[in-house]
Design a protein around this motif. Structure first.
Motif, PDB file in Angstrom:
ATOM      1  N   TYR A   1       0.823  -1.205   0.000  1.00 24.42           N
ATOM      2  CA  TYR A   1       0.000   0.000   0.000  1.00 24.42           C
ATOM      3  C   TYR A   1       0.858   1.257   0.000  1.00 24.42           C
ATOM      4  CZ  TYR A   1      -3.960  -3.078   0.905  1.00 24.42           C
ATOM      5  OH  TYR A   1      -4.907  -4.055   0.793  1.00 24.42           O
ATOM      6  N   VAL A   2       2.009   1.188   0.659  1.00 30.04           N
ATOM      7  CA  VAL A   2       2.938   2.322   0.660  1.00 30.04           C
ATOM      8  C   VAL A   2       3.583   2.460  -0.716  1.00 30.04           C
ATOM      9  CG1 VAL A   2       4.970   3.352   1.743  1.00 30.04           C
ATOM     10  CG2 VAL A   2       3.382   1.987   3.121  1.00 30.04           C
ATOM     11  N   ALA A   3       4.024   1.331  -1.275  1.00 32.37           N
ATOM     12  CA  ALA A   3       4.693   1.345  -2.571  1.00 32.37           C
ATOM     13  C   ALA A   3       3.783   1.873  -3.678  1.00 32.37           C
ATOM     14  CB  ALA A   3       5.181  -0.057  -2.917  1.00 32.37           C
ATOM     15  N   ARG A   4       2.496   1.624  -3.540  1.00 31.51           N
ATOM     16  CA  ARG A   4       1.540   2.024  -4.574  1.00 31.51           C
ATOM     17  C   ARG A   4       1.489   3.540  -4.745  1.00 31.51           C
ATOM     18  NH1 ARG A   4      -4.276  -0.323  -3.560  1.00 31.51           N
ATOM     19  NH2 ARG A   4      -3.011  -2.236  -3.695  1.00 31.51           N
ATOM     20  N   LYS A   5       1.716   4.298  -3.673  1.00 33.09           N
ATOM     21  CA  LYS A   5       1.571   5.746  -3.713  1.00 33.09           C
ATOM     22  C   LYS A   5       2.888   6.502  -3.534  1.00 33.09           C
ATOM     23  CE  LYS A   5      -2.999   5.844  -3.908  1.00 33.09           C
ATOM     24  NZ  LYS A   5      -3.744   6.484  -5.027  1.00 33.09           N
ATOM     25  N   ALA A   6       3.978   5.812  -3.224  1.00 37.38           N
ATOM     26  CA  ALA A   6       5.238   6.476  -2.876  1.00 37.38           C
ATOM     27  C   ALA A   6       5.806   7.288  -4.031  1.00 37.38           C
ATOM     28  CB  ALA A   6       6.256   5.429  -2.424  1.00 37.38           C
ATOM     29  N   LYS A   7       6.393   8.437  -3.674  1.00 35.42           N
ATOM     30  CA  LYS A   7       7.091   9.281  -4.634  1.00 35.42           C
ATOM     31  C   LYS A   7       8.392   9.771  -4.002  1.00 35.42           C
ATOM     32  CE  LYS A   7       2.998  10.993  -7.093  1.00 35.42           C
ATOM     33  NZ  LYS A   7       2.252  12.206  -7.534  1.00 35.42           N
ATOM     34  N   ALA A   8       9.312  10.199  -4.854  1.00 39.30           N
ATOM     35  CA  ALA A   8      10.599  10.710  -4.381  1.00 39.30           C
ATOM     36  C   ALA A   8      10.382  11.868  -3.412  1.00 39.30           C
ATOM     37  CB  ALA A   8      11.439  11.174  -5.560  1.00 39.30           C
ATOM     38  N   GLY A   9      11.144  11.884  -2.323  1.00 38.46           N
ATOM     39  CA  GLY A   9      11.069  12.953  -1.335  1.00 38.46           C
ATOM     40  C   GLY A   9      10.204  12.631  -0.138  1.00 38.46           C
ATOM     41  N   GLN A  10       9.391  11.575  -0.232  1.00 33.48           N
ATOM     42  CA  GLN A  10       8.496  11.239   0.873  1.00 33.48           C
ATOM     43  C   GLN A  10       9.159  10.286   1.870  1.00 33.48           C
ATOM     44  OE1 GLN A  10       5.017  10.049  -1.689  1.00 33.48           O
ATOM     45  NE2 GLN A  10       3.966  11.602  -0.465  1.00 33.48           N
ATOM     46  N   PHE A  11       8.487  10.080   3.010  1.00 33.83           N
ATOM     47  CA  PHE A  11       9.052   9.245   4.055  1.00 33.83           C
ATOM     48  C   PHE A  11       7.994   8.329   4.651  1.00 33.83           C
ATOM     49  CE2 PHE A  11       7.517  13.074   6.124  1.00 33.83           C
ATOM     50  CZ  PHE A  11       6.961  12.653   7.321  1.00 33.83           C
ATOM     51  N   ILE A  12       8.457   7.391   5.470  1.00 32.60           N
ATOM     52  CA  ILE A  12       7.566   6.508   6.220  1.00 32.60           C
ATOM     53  C   ILE A  12       7.857   6.670   7.706  1.00 32.60           C
ATOM     54  CG2 ILE A  12       7.278   4.822   4.375  1.00 32.60           C
ATOM     55  CD1 ILE A  12       9.504   3.919   7.290  1.00 32.60           C
ATOM     56  N   ILE A  13       6.928   6.202   8.539  1.00 31.34           N
ATOM     57  CA  ILE A  13       7.171   6.107   9.970  1.00 31.34           C
ATOM     58  C   ILE A  13       7.041   4.641  10.346  1.00 31.34           C
ATOM     59  CG2 ILE A  13       6.258   6.623  12.272  1.00 31.34           C
ATOM     60  CD1 ILE A  13       5.507   9.340  11.336  1.00 31.34           C
ATOM     61  N   LEU A  14       7.988   4.134  11.094  1.00 28.51           N
ATOM     62  CA  LEU A  14       7.913   2.731  11.498  1.00 28.51           C
ATOM     63  C   LEU A  14       8.072   2.578  13.001  1.00 28.51           C
ATOM     64  CD1 LEU A  14      10.972   1.558  12.286  1.00 28.51           C
ATOM     65  CD2 LEU A  14      11.272   1.609   9.816  1.00 28.51           C
ATOM     66  N   ARG A  15       7.564   1.458  13.493  1.00 30.84           N
ATOM     67  CA  ARG A  15       7.833   0.998  14.857  1.00 30.84           C
ATOM     68  C   ARG A  15       8.307  -0.440  14.735  1.00 30.84           C
ATOM     69  NH1 ARG A  15       3.098   1.522  19.091  1.00 30.84           N
ATOM     70  NH2 ARG A  15       1.958   0.546  17.385  1.00 30.84           N
TER      71      ARG A  15
ATOM     72  N   PHE B   1       9.711  -9.407  10.883  1.00 32.16           N
ATOM     73  CA  PHE B   1       8.642  -8.461  10.588  1.00 32.16           C
ATOM     74  C   PHE B   1       8.785  -7.175  11.396  1.00 32.16           C
ATOM     75  CE2 PHE B   1       7.008 -12.518   9.284  1.00 32.16           C
ATOM     76  CZ  PHE B   1       6.199 -12.242   8.184  1.00 32.16           C
ATOM     77  N   ILE B   2       8.475  -6.048  10.752  1.00 33.22           N
ATOM     78  CA  ILE B   2       8.386  -4.758  11.410  1.00 33.22           C
ATOM     79  C   ILE B   2       6.933  -4.549  11.806  1.00 33.22           C
ATOM     80  CG2 ILE B   2       8.618  -2.252  11.102  1.00 33.22           C
ATOM     81  CD1 ILE B   2      10.836  -2.868   9.051  1.00 33.22           C
ATOM     82  N   HIS B   3       6.693  -4.093  13.033  1.00 32.44           N
ATOM     83  CA  HIS B   3       5.320  -4.012  13.544  1.00 32.44           C
ATOM     84  C   HIS B   3       4.471  -2.996  12.778  1.00 32.44           C
ATOM     85  CE1 HIS B   3       1.977  -3.208  16.314  1.00 32.44           C
ATOM     86  NE2 HIS B   3       2.193  -4.426  16.779  1.00 32.44           N
ATOM     87  N   ASP B   4       4.965  -1.753  12.629  1.00 34.20           N
ATOM     88  CA  ASP B   4       4.236  -0.693  11.915  1.00 34.20           C
ATOM     89  C   ASP B   4       5.125  -0.104  10.835  1.00 34.20           C
ATOM     90  OD1 ASP B   4       1.948  -0.868  13.494  1.00 34.20           O
ATOM     91  OD2 ASP B   4       2.788   0.482  15.003  1.00 34.20           O
ATOM     92  N   PHE B   5       4.501   0.242   9.713  1.00 33.15           N
ATOM     93  CA  PHE B   5       5.244   0.809   8.580  1.00 33.15           C
ATOM     94  C   PHE B   5       4.255   1.676   7.811  1.00 33.15           C
ATOM     95  CE2 PHE B   5       7.639   0.820   4.606  1.00 33.15           C
ATOM     96  CZ  PHE B   5       8.966   0.712   5.017  1.00 33.15           C
ATOM     97  N   VAL B   6       4.195   2.976   8.153  1.00 29.52           N
ATOM     98  CA  VAL B   6       3.122   3.855   7.684  1.00 29.52           C
ATOM     99  C   VAL B   6       3.655   4.879   6.683  1.00 29.52           C
ATOM    100  CG1 VAL B   6       1.382   5.530   8.398  1.00 29.52           C
ATOM    101  CG2 VAL B   6       1.932   3.589   9.888  1.00 29.52           C
ATOM    102  N   GLY B   7       2.912   5.083   5.606  1.00 27.03           N
ATOM    103  CA  GLY B   7       3.304   6.088   4.633  1.00 27.03           C
ATOM    104  C   GLY B   7       2.555   5.895   3.326  1.00 27.03           C
TER     105      GLY B   7
END
Length: 284
Positions: free
Chosen positions: A23-37, A81-87
């Protein structure tokens, strides 16, 4: 939960990790970031998207092990596995309609500069890269930059690899050779971006800098990434992370950044887990 499909050490305490996050890969563009836990009770940390593959649903991040959160992340291996990966979060790089651009990356900031170079190349912008490192042992993504750049200039502070000197030297050479540059993107340490902006201002070239390095929680709620741009208060995570380099108050940003300089080491010491403290000090 987000599965790690690839983990690779690029340099001392610098690691590339590819994660299944369709879901992140579908919308990702250069310059953006994610937040993970890393785990349910772990600290939330923002990391810039270094690459993405929409078809396979993969996101690549590159991080430097500088504190407990990144150490916990680094303790995970392929298949974990990483618990959360938001972006994706933040505003993407504004690259449309650019015919000729220069991207300047410094140190681990090259991980953030690379997707900008790649995106520019994919839209057929003529792109030149200037990448700089303290020494040969810290060089990362050399082949990736070379493959997507019309010309790449590699600088090292000590002359152990590429051309001796700072990125500003390589940048000024390119600006002398090419008088029709539409935009310069600078990503790296605050002092580097300040000096790059000073050079480009002399040439009257639009300059964009990424202030991702001062982000903390990535939501705008903590206020840790507050900075002054053109006399106005902005937040790197929600208003950026990219801003006009000629308007950023770099001295203020550096001063505020220094407040948190020793916090990662303190966190490790309190946790009595100092395995990487020596390495961390060596790459600062």
């Amino acid at each position: 939960m987000y599965r790690i499909v690839l983990k690779e050490t690029l340099a001392t305490a610098v690691v590339k990790m590819t994660v299944e996050a369709p879901y992140v890969a579908r919308k990702a563009k250069a310059g953006q970031f994610i937040i993970l836990r890393v785990h349910e009770n772990s600290e939330r940390i923002p990391l810039t998207i270094a690459d993405y593959n929409r078809e396979d649903g993969l996101i690549t991040i590159i991080y430097q092990v500088v504190g407990k959160a990144t150490m916990d992340l680094n303790n995970l291996e392929e298949g974990d596995f990483i618990h959360d990966f938001v972006g994706p979060l933040g505003k993407p790089s504004e690259i449309e309609h650019l015919k000729k651009a220069i991207v300047v990356g410094g140190g681990v900031g090259c991980a953030i500069a690379y997707p900008v170079v790649k995106a520019l190349a994919e839209q057929n912008t003529e792109v030149f890269s200037v990448v700089g490192f303290r020494n040969k042992d810290l060089v990362i993504l050399e082949e990736e930059f070379a493959s997507h750049s019309d010309k790449m200039v590699l600088m090292s502070d000590d002359g152990s690899y590429g051309t001796k000197g700072f990125v500003t030297t390589g940048l000024e050479t390119l600006l002398e050779e090419h008088k029709d540059i539409d935009c310069v993107f600078a990503i790296g340490p605050i002092i580097m971006m300040k000096n790059v902006s000073a050079v480009t201002k002399k040439y009257g070239v639009k300059t964009v800098v990424s202030m991702n390095s001062i982000m903390i929680d990535g939501t705008g709620m903590c206020g840790g990434c507050r900075l002054t741009v053109g006399g106005e208060t902005k937040f790197a995570c929600v208003d950026g992370p990219e801003f006009d380099g000629h308007l950023v108050d770099f001295d203020e940003a550096q001063s505020r950044n220094n407040i948190f300089k020793n916090q990662p080491v303190h966190n490790l010491e309190e946790d009595k887990d100092c395995r990487l403290l020596k390495e961390i000090e060596n790459v600062k």
